[in-house]
Scaffold this active site. Structure first.
Site, PDB file in Angstrom:
ATOM      1  N   GLU A 113      -3.845  13.511 -39.373  1.00 27.84           N
ATOM      2  CA  GLU A 113      -4.686  12.760 -40.296  1.00 27.84           C
ATOM      3  C   GLU A 113      -5.648  11.878 -39.503  1.00 27.84           C
ATOM      4  O   GLU A 113      -5.277  11.357 -38.446  1.00 27.84           O
ATOM      5  CB  GLU A 113      -3.822  11.909 -41.227  1.00 27.84           C
ATOM      6  CG  GLU A 113      -2.899  12.746 -42.114  1.00 27.84           C
ATOM      7  CD  GLU A 113      -2.010  11.889 -43.014  1.00 27.84           C
ATOM      8  OE1 GLU A 113      -2.149  10.641 -42.973  1.00 27.84           O
ATOM      9  OE2 GLU A 113      -1.182  12.462 -43.747  1.00 27.84           O
ATOM     10  N   HIS A 130      -3.286  11.028 -48.501  1.00 24.99           N
ATOM     11  CA  HIS A 130      -2.155  10.152 -48.163  1.00 24.99           C
ATOM     12  C   HIS A 130      -2.196   8.857 -48.987  1.00 24.99           C
ATOM     13  O   HIS A 130      -2.145   7.756 -48.459  1.00 24.99           O
ATOM     14  CB  HIS A 130      -2.142   9.823 -46.672  1.00 24.99           C
ATOM     15  CG  HIS A 130      -0.782   9.421 -46.168  1.00 24.99           C
ATOM     16  ND1 HIS A 130      -0.383   9.604 -44.873  1.00 24.99           N
ATOM     17  CD2 HIS A 130       0.272   8.829 -46.798  1.00 24.99           C
ATOM     18  CE1 HIS A 130       0.851   9.149 -44.711  1.00 24.99           C
ATOM     19  NE2 HIS A 130       1.265   8.678 -45.875  1.00 24.99           N
TER      20      HIS A 130
END
Length: 630
Positions: free
Chosen positions: A491, A513
């Site tokens: 990420e 997320h």
């Protein structure tokens, strides 16, 4: 030891007390007046003009008294109000005023009628209180003040100090411009700008020291104090847009807090942590061994989230750094998203929505099913898995779960003995496993092959637990009818461009997320985590620490607390107790908790002891960190 006699000269309003007394008197005398707020604001404005030197103090005083319309009979009520408004750090350091009363003076442009009764409780007699006095008419109305008193005039404090001609060093402690100019005039040797209650630019501009509380003043002067170390000297760094309530909570407790909106690289973090005692992060900042070993003052790392994979927990432990997280605060947020996504996947909501956005009307029941009566398979029955279990059952789903540990089922949920059994029967599979590295690719081709045809799949746990290539294959082949993914193997550290192999696939919900990212969750985390930080810094409690022996300590009163973190090797405790015995300390309590690597021993002792014992305890072989609390 300081052999030079020191005289401590305190201001009263906004220094010894949290307020300006005449402002409080205004609230009392103007009660019921329809123009009360307007008059009070005018009085406050005039007060500040006088304090900052924008108008003469005599003019400021005259104007305020005219507006007050106060009576002598109002003063007892004012005194009772002021007793409740003593500055917190003044109140907790009463012992200093008692021990050094012969060296303490109050010089104020306020009035003796209300100052004397307040400072008398701090052992300061009326003869060492220099202030104005009211003048009353026959009816007891305050009509003026003694104009012959130097403190009613401009630079009155300078003239008052000159007339006292005090022997030794003169230290002035105050919040106003009239306090600051005493140093410039040469009648004070040091000026301490007192900012616990108000911060004035003109006051701090030429101060020798800015003291946000009396603890700091006493620490600088090596004087007896109630706190072992001023909290304002404890620096806390909060990264990644931690909820502002955390800043408020920590600063309100007296800590110095800096916030940075983004995550920091390893090199940036090493540089930033040189003088930092507590680090607060979310999920993006990587706290490596190199970072920990370079941060000599670091005591706590706090994750304002559930996961701690971004922190080298072992490095923290070996260096005496305690790690806290928020294992419960965002549970509800994750569960609600999971429930919502399960419903949207089974109803093909995203597909129908995309069609409408593209100008296509496709009303159909094909591939759209209720969740009622469907089998939900929960992988990982922890805090999130359990709460999801309860809510899903309330929707009419049949709940099954698998966990590597033996967990008690809630409601009518059924425990499955193997992951394979769970995958074989579930209409929806949802992952809620922890960030243990052993869980890498926990769900891969083999596990997907065990799932029912047309299964729906949700991952709100960790990105690395799913083999993304295998998931893509399952979606393209139709084995998996739909998926919701909130976490990814890699990420970005900040918002911006992002690409994943899952992009563009039908009936796939992709989110960045945000499972725990609700206002409510972040607010709860900003309450929970600071409480853990404060409990450890203020008392030594390690309850809920992720990497450290957990111990709940009683409050320590009239005692000093020794906190000793050491390597858990044979003989360390014996050496510690040998030092304590040699210096004949009176121990009022001792507490020990250990794990395989470190020991944490807390010893409460009477306040009177030989200070050499501290140096000796720090030198005990195996010591990692040592500090004293009182």
């Amino acid at each position: 030891m300081n052999l030079v006699k020191r005289n401590f000269v305190f201001d009263f309003d906004s220094t010894l007390t949290r307020v300006e007394a005449l402002d409080v008197l205004a609230e009392i005398t103007l009660a019921g007046n329809p123009k009360k707020e307007e008059i009070v604001q005018e009085i406050i404005h005039i007060t500040n003009q006088g304090i900052d030197g924008d108008i003469s103090f005599t003019e400021s005083l005259e104007k305020r008294i005219q507006l007050l319309k106060a009576k002598e009979s109002d003063l007892p009520l004012l005194i009772e109000e002021l007793k409740q408004k003593v500055s917190p750090s003044i109140e907790r350091n009463k012992e200093f005023f008692e021990k050094f009363s012969d060296d303490i003076y109050v010089i104020s442009a306020g009035f003796k009628e209300f100052i004397d009764p307040i400072v008398a409780a701090y052992n300061i007699p009326t003869e060492r209180v220099f202030a104005n006095t009211f003048e009353f008419d026959k009816a007891g109305v305050i009509v003026g003040f003694d104009t012959e008193n130097p403190l009613s005039k401009h630079n009155g404090k300078i003239d008052c100090l000159k007339s006292l001609n005090l022997d030794g060093e003169v230290q002035v402690i105050g919040d106003g411009y009239s306090d600051a100019v005493t140093k410039e005039a040469g009648v004070a040797d040091k000026f301490f700008a007192y900012t616990e209650n108000v911060l004035r630019d003109k006051t701090i501009a030429n101060a020798d020291h800015i003291t946000p509380n009396l603890d700091e003043f006493l620490y600088v002067n090596k004087l007896p104090r109630n706190l072992s170390y001023p909290k304002n000297r404890i620096k806390i760094l909060l990264l990644e847009n931690v909820h502002p309530d955390a800043f408020t909570k920590l600063t309100s407790d007296g800590f110095s807090v800096e916030t940075v909106s983004r995550s920091l690289s390893e090199d940036e973090l090493i540089e930033k942590l040189k003088d930092v005692h507590v680090l607060g992060i979310r999920s993006k900042t990587q706290v490596t061994r190199k970072v920990i070993e370079a941060a000599e003052k670091l005591m706590v790392v706090s994750a304002f989230c559930i996961g701690t994979k971004q922190i080298d927990l072992e490095a923290c432990k070996e260096n005496g750094v305690v790690v806290f997280n928020a294992p419960y605060s965002n549970t509800r947020s994750v569960v609600e998203l999971a429930i919502g996504e399960i419903i949207m996947l089974m109803r093909s909501v995203f597909q129908r929505s995309t069609e409408i956005h593209n100008g296509q009307w496709n009303k159909t029941a094909q591939g759209s099913r209720e969740v009622r009566g469907k089998k939900l398979g929960i992988v990982g029955y922890g805090n999130i898995g359990k709460q999801l279990s309860v809510l899903a059952e309330a929707l009419g789903m049949d709940v099954y779960y698998y966990d590597v540990e033996d967990k008690l089922a809630l409601g009518n949920a059924t425990r499955m003995n193997t992951l394979k059994e769970l995958l074989n029967i579930s209409d929806v599979v949802t992952l809620h496993v922890d960030d243990n590295s052993a869980n890498k690719n926990f769900i891969g081709r083999e596990e997907i092959a065990e799932m029912k045809d047309g299964v729906h799949f949700v991952n709100l746990s960790r990105g690395f637990v799913v083999d993304i290539e295998a998931l893509v294959e399952g979606l393209k082949s139709g084995k998996i009818a739909g998926a919701a993914v909130d976490v990814y193997p890699e990420e970005p550290s900040k918002n911006g461009e992002f690409s994943t192999e899952l992009k563009g696939l039908d009936n796939v919900i992709l989110t960045p997320h945000v499972g725990g990212s609700t206002e409510e969750a972040q607010k709860d985390i900003a309450d929970f985590v600071p409480n853990k930080i404060m409990a450890y810094i203020n008392s030594g409690n390690t309850v809920d620490a992720v990497n450290f022996p957990n111990i709940r300590l009683p409050k320590h009163k009239n005692a000093h607390r020794f906190l000793h973190i050491h390597k858990n090797v044979p003989g360390v405790m014996a050496k510690i107790n040998k030092v304590l015995a040699k210096y004949e300390l009176n121990i009022t309590g001792q507490y020990l908790s250990t794990d395989e690597k470190v020991g944490y021993v807390i010893t409460d002792v009477d306040k009177e002891y030989n200070q050499e014992v501290i140096a000796k305890l720090k030198k005990v072989d195996g010591t990692i960190k040592f500090r004293v609390l009182y």
